[in-house]
Every structure is written in C-alpha cells, then in structure tokens.
Design a protein around this motif. Structure first.
Motif, PDB file in Angstrom:
ATOM      1  N   VAL A  95       0.392   5.407 -11.386  1.00  0.00           N
ATOM      2  CA  VAL A  95      -0.852   5.313 -10.616  1.00  0.00           C
ATOM      3  C   VAL A  95      -0.505   4.915  -9.189  1.00  0.00           C
ATOM      4  O   VAL A  95       0.233   3.951  -8.969  1.00  0.00           O
ATOM      5  CB  VAL A  95      -1.818   4.297 -11.247  1.00  0.00           C
ATOM      6  N   LYS A 100      -9.117   0.472  -6.305  1.00  0.00           N
ATOM      7  CA  LYS A 100      -8.540   1.528  -7.130  1.00  0.00           C
ATOM      8  C   LYS A 100      -9.299   1.635  -8.443  1.00  0.00           C
ATOM      9  O   LYS A 100      -9.284   0.718  -9.259  1.00  0.00           O
ATOM     10  CB  LYS A 100      -7.061   1.239  -7.426  1.00  0.00           C
ATOM     11  N   ARG A 101      -9.958   2.776  -8.624  1.00  0.00           N
ATOM     12  CA  ARG A 101     -10.620   3.080  -9.885  1.00  0.00           C
ATOM     13  C   ARG A 101      -9.762   4.085 -10.635  1.00  0.00           C
ATOM     14  O   ARG A 101      -9.407   5.141 -10.099  1.00  0.00           O
ATOM     15  CB  ARG A 101     -12.023   3.648  -9.644  1.00  0.00           C
ATOM     16  N   PHE A 102      -9.435   3.755 -11.873  1.00  0.00           N
ATOM     17  CA  PHE A 102      -8.647   4.690 -12.672  1.00  0.00           C
ATOM     18  C   PHE A 102      -8.791   4.352 -14.153  1.00  0.00           C
ATOM     19  O   PHE A 102      -9.317   3.298 -14.519  1.00  0.00           O
ATOM     20  CB  PHE A 102      -7.169   4.664 -12.268  1.00  0.00           C
ATOM     21  N   SER A 134       0.842  -1.192   0.000  1.00  0.00           N
ATOM     22  CA  SER A 134       0.000   0.000   0.000  1.00  0.00           C
ATOM     23  C   SER A 134       0.877   1.242   0.000  1.00  0.00           C
ATOM     24  O   SER A 134       1.855   1.327   0.755  1.00  0.00           O
ATOM     25  CB  SER A 134      -0.906   0.012   1.234  1.00  0.00           C
ATOM     26  N   VAL A 192      -7.084  -5.405  -7.448  1.00  0.00           N
ATOM     27  CA  VAL A 192      -7.452  -4.486  -8.527  1.00  0.00           C
ATOM     28  C   VAL A 192      -7.377  -5.256  -9.841  1.00  0.00           C
ATOM     29  O   VAL A 192      -6.298  -5.688 -10.254  1.00  0.00           O
ATOM     30  CB  VAL A 192      -6.519  -3.265  -8.563  1.00  0.00           C
ATOM     31  N   PHE A 233      -1.375   3.268  -5.713  1.00  0.00           N
ATOM     32  CA  PHE A 233      -2.242   2.254  -5.132  1.00  0.00           C
ATOM     33  C   PHE A 233      -2.106   2.351  -3.612  1.00  0.00           C
ATOM     34  O   PHE A 233      -1.157   1.840  -3.030  1.00  0.00           O
ATOM     35  CB  PHE A 233      -1.867   0.864  -5.636  1.00  0.00           C
ATOM     36  N   ASP A 234      -3.059   3.029  -2.986  1.00  0.00           N
ATOM     37  CA  ASP A 234      -2.945   3.325  -1.551  1.00  0.00           C
ATOM     38  C   ASP A 234      -3.969   2.600  -0.693  1.00  0.00           C
ATOM     39  O   ASP A 234      -4.024   2.810   0.525  1.00  0.00           O
ATOM     40  CB  ASP A 234      -3.059   4.836  -1.316  1.00  0.00           C
ATOM     41  N   THR A 235      -4.781   1.725  -1.289  1.00  0.00           N
ATOM     42  CA  THR A 235      -5.789   0.976  -0.537  1.00  0.00           C
ATOM     43  C   THR A 235      -5.581  -0.511  -0.765  1.00  0.00           C
ATOM     44  O   THR A 235      -5.515  -0.955  -1.922  1.00  0.00           O
ATOM     45  CB  THR A 235      -7.207   1.370  -0.976  1.00  0.00           C
ATOM     46  N   SER A 287      -9.634   0.327 -14.579  1.00  0.00           N
ATOM     47  CA  SER A 287     -10.099  -0.540 -13.502  1.00  0.00           C
ATOM     48  C   SER A 287     -11.283   0.109 -12.828  1.00  0.00           C
ATOM     49  O   SER A 287     -11.266   1.315 -12.561  1.00  0.00           O
ATOM     50  CB  SER A 287      -8.990  -0.774 -12.469  1.00  0.00           C
TER      51      SER A 287
END
Length: 225
Positions: free
Chosen positions: A114, A99-101, A76, A122, A116-118, A94
């Motif tokens: 990008v 992660k929505r991006f 994370s 994904v 990814f902190d959660t 995604s």
C-alpha cells in the motif's frame, strides 16, 4: 618536477577520503507527564535537507492477532506491506483521510504493498478482530523514529544544523502532532528529553475485546479536518 606541485592534489584526496564532518547523532528520551518512559511515540525532525534519506518501504505485520509494530512511521511516498504471520485470516482496512484502503480477508502477504503518499495519521483495524488497532504515521519530515519500550529514540548520521522537532503519540487527546521545540545538532552527539501529556491507556479485558478502532478512526478523521 617539484613534489610541491602534487601536494594540493594529495591533500584534496585526503579530504575526499575522510568521513563527513557534518554527521551528527541524536539520542532522545520520550516520557509522559509523570516522567515514565513512553513507547510508540514518534519523533520527527525538520531541518537541513542535505543527505536526507529517500522514502523507504515499511512493514506492518499481524502477529498474535495484533498489529506489529503498534506504530509504524514512514515518509510520504513510502510503500508498506501487510504480511499476515498468523495462521488465521485478517481483513485490514482504514477509513482515515490520509489513506483509505482495504485488504480483504487473507493469509500470507498481499501481492501489492500500500502506497502512503499523504502525510497524516492512518488508523488501522481488522474487520474480523475488532480489538486489533495499529497506526501508520506518515510524515513529510526527512528524519524520524519511533520510541522503543524504554522511550528511547536514536537518529544517526544527520547533517549538523538547526531542527524543528515534532512529537506524536496515539494517546494524545486530539491525535495531532505536538511541537517539540528547536534543536541544534553539532558534530558531537546530542542527548535530549521530551515530555508528552498523553491520556492513560485503556486496559481491554482479553475475554471481552472492545472495538477501539471506531474511536481511533474518529480521532484521526477529526485531526485531518
């Protein structure tokens, strides 16, 4: 002055120069229910935090109209770049809750990675090539690795101590990580075998690619709820 006065300092310097005694190594083999090697499985360890590595950048390439690697594990807070090594354009996205991006139609490498902190799974897709499917496994656990084609995982330089093991694979029925039990790592190397009950992989005909992303996204969404 007696040389004995300097002896404690000399001994202390030797201790500082010696390699750390807490370093432990893990060699693991991940297999399916039939005992066959399981590639692209993620093994994570939760245990002593001494010497835990910081979050590091990751790379998810696109080559031969496939995501490479198929599964990327990151801690994370890691930034992941998405280079396109194909000579055609891709449109990466995604909708996974972790992660929505969206990286719109492009060649080369986007200027910004990008973040990814959660923690979570994904699922990645391409808006142009429906059969392209990849995964970024984001974990809070400080030590982790993805198995190779022979189902092997190797982690080195770990603090000796007691660890809780978690296992994950994209062919798990519910896409949730599975507990792998407790592991005691000492100064000597440790070898361990782990088994995961996974669903058979679907064989998609090259002439008629199937949109696998929809099913993968649904599983990743349900696993986060």
């Amino acid at each position: 002055m007696s040389t004995s006065v300097f002896r404690p300092l000399w001994l202390g310097l030797l201790v500082l120069a010696a390699p750390p005694l807490w370093a432990a190594n893990l060699q693991a083999e991940l297999v399916d229910a039939a005992g066959q090697p399981l590639a692209n499985a993620v093994l994570t360890l939760q245990g002593p935090l001494d010497g835990a590595p910081p979050a590091a950048a990751g790379v998810m390439d696109q080559l031969a109209q496939q995501f490479m690697p198929h599964v990327l594990a990151v801690r994370s807070g890691s930034a992941v770049s998405f280079p396109n090594s194909d000579d055609i354009r891709h449109h990466v996205y995604s909708f996974s809750p972790a992660k929505r991006f969206e990286l719109r139609l492009y060649k080369g490498t986007p200027s910004e990675p990008v973040l990814f902190d959660t923690p979570g799974v994904v699922a990645l897709g391409c808006n142009i090539h429906d059969w392209m499917l990849g995964y970024v496994y984001v974990t809070d656990d400080p030590w982790f690795a993805v198995s190779d084609e022979q189902g092997r995982v190797q982690l080195e330089g770990l603090p000796a101590g007691r660890y809780q093991v978690s296992l994950w694979h994209p062919q798990l029925t519910d896409m949730l990580s599975q507990p792998g039990g407790e592991l005691q790592l000492g100064e000597a190397g440790t070898q361990q075998r782990f088994s995961l009950a996974v669903q058979p992989a679907e064989v998609v005909p090259a002439s008629a690619p199937k949109n696998a992303f929809g099913d993968a996204f649904k599983k990743a969404r349900d696993a986060a709820q």
